[in-house]
Write an enzyme that holds these catalytic residues in place. Structure first.
Site, PDB file in Angstrom:
ATOM      1  NE  ARG A 164     -44.031  24.866  30.040  1.00  0.00           N
ATOM      2  CZ  ARG A 164     -44.796  25.877  30.775  1.00  0.00           C
ATOM      3  NH1 ARG A 164     -45.658  25.296  31.731  1.00  0.00           N
ATOM      4  NH2 ARG A 164     -44.902  26.953  30.544  1.00  0.00           N
ATOM      5  NE  ARG A 220     -44.797  29.940  32.780  1.00  0.00           N
ATOM      6  CZ  ARG A 220     -44.782  30.094  34.311  1.00  0.00           C
ATOM      7  NH1 ARG A 220     -43.799  30.856  34.562  1.00  0.00           N
ATOM      8  NH2 ARG A 220     -45.854  29.786  34.890  1.00  0.00           N
ATOM      9  CB  CYS A 250     -43.988  24.562  38.463  1.00  0.00           C
ATOM     10  SG  CYS A 250     -45.137  23.911  37.074  1.00  0.00           S
ATOM     11  CD  GLU A 277     -49.974  22.525  32.182  1.00  0.00           C
ATOM     12  OE1 GLU A 277     -50.113  23.763  32.708  1.00  0.00           O
ATOM     13  OE2 GLU A 277     -49.552  22.220  31.269  1.00  0.00           O
ATOM     14  NE  ARG A 292     -52.963  31.072  32.694  1.00  0.00           N
ATOM     15  CZ  ARG A 292     -51.642  30.082  32.740  1.00  0.00           C
ATOM     16  NH1 ARG A 292     -51.795  28.777  32.392  1.00  0.00           N
ATOM     17  NH2 ARG A 292     -50.815  30.502  33.154  1.00  0.00           N
ATOM     18  CG  HIS A 350     -48.914  32.606  30.139  1.00  0.00           C
ATOM     19  ND1 HIS A 350     -49.909  31.891  29.740  1.00  0.00           N
ATOM     20  CD2 HIS A 350     -48.133  31.652  30.769  1.00  0.00           C
ATOM     21  CE1 HIS A 350     -49.914  30.670  30.042  1.00  0.00           C
ATOM     22  NE2 HIS A 350     -48.815  30.683  30.581  1.00  0.00           N
ATOM     23  CG  ASN A 365     -50.340  29.110  37.057  1.00  0.00           C
ATOM     24  OD1 ASN A 365     -50.593  29.229  38.285  1.00  0.00           O
ATOM     25  ND2 ASN A 365     -49.098  29.412  36.504  1.00  0.00           N
ATOM     26  CG  ASP A 366     -52.758  26.077  31.968  1.00  0.00           C
ATOM     27  OD1 ASP A 366     -53.573  26.756  31.740  1.00  0.00           O
ATOM     28  OD2 ASP A 366     -51.681  25.904  31.502  1.00  0.00           O
TER      29      ASP A 366
HETATM   30  C1  PEP Z   1     -49.322  26.285  35.184  1.00  0.00           C
HETATM   31  O1  PEP Z   1     -50.246  26.276  34.231  1.00  0.00           O
HETATM   32  O2  PEP Z   1     -49.486  26.109  36.373  1.00  0.00           O
HETATM   33  C2  PEP Z   1     -47.872  26.425  34.732  1.00  0.00           C
HETATM   34  C3  PEP Z   1     -47.140  26.477  35.661  1.00  0.00           C
HETATM   35  O3  PEP Z   1     -47.777  26.898  33.615  1.00  0.00           O
HETATM   36  P1  PEP Z   1     -48.152  28.039  32.615  1.00  0.00           P
HETATM   37  O4  PEP Z   1     -48.469  28.963  33.556  1.00  0.00           O
HETATM   38  O5  PEP Z   1     -46.801  28.310  31.765  1.00  0.00           O
HETATM   39  O6  PEP Z   1     -49.203  27.599  31.912  1.00  0.00           O
HETATM   40 MG    MG Z   2     -49.625  25.726  32.188  1.00  0.00          MG
END
Ligand code: PEP
Ligand code: MG
Length: 581
Positions: free
Chosen positions: A333, A297, A503, A432, A466, A190, A455-456
């Site tokens: 979210r 977020r 996203c 995710e 990550r 993040h 991302n997750d």
């Molecule tokens: C993701 O996991 O792709 C996402 C958009 O949420 P975050 O990056 O805040 O975990």
């Molecule tokens: Mg996520």
């Protein structure tokens, strides 16, 4: 000159002077005092020790009352460290014999002990190191310091740190800090996401190098290539200055398409939405031609406040976003705290695997009072615009149902209170976790929309943290396994006529964005800064090109082959854009 290779996480080039920040957010410069001021400095430290001691007593008392003796005991242990005669005499000696400032004396001595404990490897010893850090923090605060406020920076500074948390990153003053680089950190953490949102060039995962630098030395951070150059020579500096200028000219050109739609040459419309972390980011959204917010977020408001904002504060914050984007959809979210987004509200108990622990919707469901407050604030804001609510990290149907039930109850309460609300609020979930993909035919019947959090999804599919630089090569959205999960999710959503967006950061890269469009995604949500480039790519290809890309990637068995293919097709279709993407 020394060139280091790390992981590029936020594009752009920063050229400036090194500003060192230690792990805890305090600047530790080796500052010295005038020898005639030693007595004053010693007194200052004594007063700070007394002040820190009384703060620790208060913490102990409060935690004992609220939680119990076992937690209060932690602060007694800290008190023991603070009062340790050998530690104190070392601090005083640093001041008396070497004329160091009290801050430096405290940091230098405690850092040495913390490192020693940490190097012993065991969990118990690491905890001891953490205790030492806490004492350091308390003492530095008593000396008048405050995390991040001491960061300084003068508009020419590049921040260099072992690590930077997402909230520390969010608190950086971009008027003072041009960019940053860290020893640890991975591509999908993040911290990286916040840096992109703030449009601050950043490179992470450089490995140990801080012992090789000095405050105020010249440094270049190349957030496109992931390189950091220490003490660059004149020709390198010149090259980078020109590169910066070129980028600026390119970005200026992209502003010309801001108000044009993202439509492929053969007429398929793609909605481009923005990911934001703070309400004030609505301005860049509008500047970059976003058609709404695909991911707000909201947890960053909690992290920035380092505590729970009141329902009214949350309501005002959500209203600010909604009203700045009249008639545009805004997907809010619910809290996604935990894992690397740790605030004072996240788990009180340290978890050994926080990414697999009490984060996100799991945490919200365990804290129904806090969750209700957030839902109340969102529903109240829903009366003023197109607000949609999305739940993060859903892995079972039960979680989704419990969250929806709570939302229904909150709505009923508000209706009874006569509070104005939108007639209907769309509710969606993030996909995710592979479990959600596998069960999507069930989930899809109980939501209005889904958004793929790649991302997750990458992290949980590849079993790769990550934010960890050591396994960063495995963290790839173009891995065939991830691609299969994305395709399957998009197919299920489209078959059921449920809106699907992406996203995760895959939407922000024009190469992968075209592949997603080819798979049937019609809504992409990315950091505002990435939108113009994605739009330019979409406007210059046919849907059939994207579909051909999406079909062909299935022939490959490795991420490397997929990447090479995506790169090659991108260069063929959009040669003028291919450099640096
Ligand atoms: C993701 O996991 O792709 C996402 C958009 O949420 P975050 O990056 O805040 O975990
Ligand atoms: Mg996520």
């Amino acid at each position: 000159m020394l060139e280091l290779q790390g992981i590029a996480v936020s594009p752009g080039v920063a050229i400036g002077k090194v500003l060192i920040l230690d792990r805890e957010g305090y600047r530790i410069t080796r500052s010295q005092i005038d020898s005639t001021d030693r007595q004053i400095e010693l007194e200052r430290l004594k007063t700070a020790i007394a002040e820190a001691s009384s703060r620790l007593d208060q913490h102990r008392q409060r935690s004992t009352d609220a939680i119990g003796e076992h937690v209060g005991a932690i602060f007694s242990a800290h008190q023991g460290l603070l009062q340790d005669p050998s530690l104190q005499s070392e601090w005083f000696r640093y001041i008396d014999e070497h004329c160091y400032s009290a801050e430096f004396a405290v940091s230098a001595v405690l850092n040495r002990y913390a490192r020693a404990f940490r190097s012993m490897g065991s969990d118990a010893m690491s905890e001891r190191a953490t205790d030492i850090r806490d004492v350091e923090r308390t003492l530095l605060e008593a000396l008048g310091g405050h995390p991040m406020e001491q960061t300084g920076g003068d508009g020419q500074s590049v921040l260099v740190s072992h690590d930077l948390t997402p909230s520390e990153t969010a608190n950086l003053d971009t008027a003072k800090i041009l960019g940053f680089c860290t020893e640890v950190g991975g591509p999908g953490g993040h911290t990286a996401i916040v840096a992109r949102g703030m449009e601050i060039p950043a490179v992470v995962g450089l490995g140990r190098f801080m012992h090789r630098i000095e405050t105020n030395a010249e440094i270049i951070v190349d957030g496109f290539r992931g390189t950091v150059i220490l003490q660059p020579d004149e020709s390198t500096l010149q090259r980078y200055r020109e590169r910066k200028k070129d980028r600026f000219i390119r970005a200026e050109k992209l502003t010309q398409i801001r108000d044009l739609p993202a439509v492929t040459k053969d007429g398929t419309k793609i909605s481009l939405l923005a990911n934001i972390e703070f309400a004030h980011e609505v301005a860049p959204c509008l500047e970059r031609g976003a058609e709404g917010v695909g991911l707000y977020r909201t947890e960053f408001m909690f992290l920035a406040a380092d505590g729970e904002p009141t329902e009214q504060q949350q309501f005002e914050n959500y209203l600010e976003v909604i009203q700045a984007l009249p008639d545009l959809p805004v997907i809010m979210r619910t809290l996604d705290l935990g894992a690397d987004k740790i605030g004072s509200l996240a788990s009180a108990e340290p978890e050994s695997n926080p990414f697999l622990g009490l984060r996100s919707i799991r945490l919200s469901l365990r804290q129904p009072r806090m969750f209700r407050n957030q839902l109340r604030a969102m529903l109240r804001a829903s009366a003023f615009g197109k607000l949609k609510i999305m739940f993060p990290l859903v892995s079972t149907l039960n979680e989704l149902r419990m969250a929806r039930m709570l939302l229904r109850q909150v709505r009923e309460d508000l209706e009874e209170e006569g509070v104005p609300l939108a007639e209907r609020t769309e509710v969606g979930m993030m996909v995710e976790v592979p479990a959600a993909v596998l069960m999507l035919d069930h989930f899809i019947k109980e939501v209005d929309f889904i958004s793929l959090g790649t991302n997750d999804l990458i992290q949980y599919t590849m079993a790769v943290d990550r934010g960890n630089e050591f396994v960063a090569d495995l963290y790839a959205g173009h891995d065939p396994a991830v691609i299969r999960l994305i395709r399957s999710s998009v197919e299920v959503a489209n078959r059921n006529n449920v809106d699907v967006s992406v996203c995760g950061e895959m939407s922000a890269n024009p190469k992968t964005a075209l592949m997603l469009v080819g798979m049937g995604v019609r809504t992409l949500s990315a950091p505002p800064a990435a939108l113009p480039l994605v739009k330019q790519a979409v406007r210059n290809v046919d849907l059939t090109d994207c579909q051909q890309i999406a079909t062909r990637v299935f022939d490959f068995g490795t991420a490397r082959e997929v990447d090479a293919f995506l790169q090659q097709r991108f260069a063929e279709l959009l040669p003028e854009m291919a450099i640096g993407v």
